[in-house]
Write an enzyme that holds these catalytic residues in place. Structure first.
Site, PDB file in Angstrom:
ATOM      1  N   TYR A  93      -1.032   2.979   1.433  1.00  0.00           N
ATOM      2  CA  TYR A  93      -1.427   2.128   2.563  1.00  0.00           C
ATOM      3  C   TYR A  93      -0.177   1.594   3.266  1.00  0.00           C
ATOM      4  CZ  TYR A  93      -3.729  -1.476   5.279  1.00  0.00           C
ATOM      5  OH  TYR A  93      -4.176  -2.249   6.325  1.00  0.00           O
TER       6      TYR A  93
ATOM      7  N   HIS B  22       1.374   2.439   7.149  1.00  0.00           N
ATOM      8  CA  HIS B  22       1.593   1.380   8.134  1.00  0.00           C
ATOM      9  C   HIS B  22       3.066   1.162   8.466  1.00  0.00           C
ATOM     10  CE1 HIS B  22      -2.640   0.555   7.496  1.00  0.00           C
ATOM     11  NE2 HIS B  22      -2.583  -0.080   8.642  1.00  0.00           N
TER      12      HIS B  22
ATOM     13  N   TYR C  49      -0.694  -8.906  16.376  1.00  0.00           N
ATOM     14  CA  TYR C  49      -1.491  -8.370  15.273  1.00  0.00           C
ATOM     15  C   TYR C  49      -0.602  -8.130  14.059  1.00  0.00           C
ATOM     16  CZ  TYR C  49      -4.715  -5.024  12.956  1.00  0.00           C
ATOM     17  OH  TYR C  49      -5.534  -4.366  12.069  1.00  0.00           O
TER      18      TYR C  49
ATOM     19  N   TRP D 284      -7.765   7.503  13.167  1.00  0.00           N
ATOM     20  CA  TRP D 284      -7.085   6.563  12.273  1.00  0.00           C
ATOM     21  C   TRP D 284      -8.039   6.033  11.201  1.00  0.00           C
ATOM     22  CZ3 TRP D 284      -2.189   5.278  11.267  1.00  0.00           C
ATOM     23  CH2 TRP D 284      -1.959   4.137  10.502  1.00  0.00           C
TER      24      TRP D 284
END
Length: 131
Positions: A17, A21, A40, A75
């Protein structure tokens, strides 16, 4: 508006993960910005608890704008297997967390001399001061 949400990444897949990212696809970044997702950020706890934060004009509208993009569909499909609750696409499984305090909002209210009704957390202290 400020929005905080949480979800869960499978603990054994947290490294993957993080890797995904570390360099999000440029077209995904552009889609988020174009859809109104500002400031964000994602935070990942050691147990896989994922906390997200963003600022937008209207969260439901920003989420809806992302939902119709082709890059978001790709995504979400790529990310789905990393989440503990993979029954839903990751961006539909977010649990919104209620904001109960914001320093800037309260400083602005105090500076303006606003007298808002005390929250449950501050009511007790206020009552003690008045006794």
């Amino acid at each position: 508006m400020r929005v905080c949400f949480r979800s869960s990444v499978q603990p054994e897949l947290m490294a993957e993960y993080k890797q995904r990212h570390a360099a999000v696809w440029p077209d995904m970044l552009a889609a988020l910005k174009d859809a109104g997702w500002n400031n964000y950020s994602l935070f990942l706890a050691p147990d896989g608890q994922l906390i997200g934060y963003l600022e937008c004009e209207d969260y439901e509208a920003a989420q809806a704008r992302m939902a119709v993009t082709e890059v978001n569909a790709r995504w979400q499909a790529e990310m789905a297997t990393l989440f503990a609750n993979s029954d839903l696409p990751p961006d539909q499984g977010f649990e919104i967390v209620e904001e109960v305090f914001n320093l800037q909002d309260q400083l602005a209210a105090a500076a303006a001399g606003a007298t808002a009704a005390p929250t449950d957390a501050t009511a007790h202290e206020y009552q003690k001061d008045q006794a």
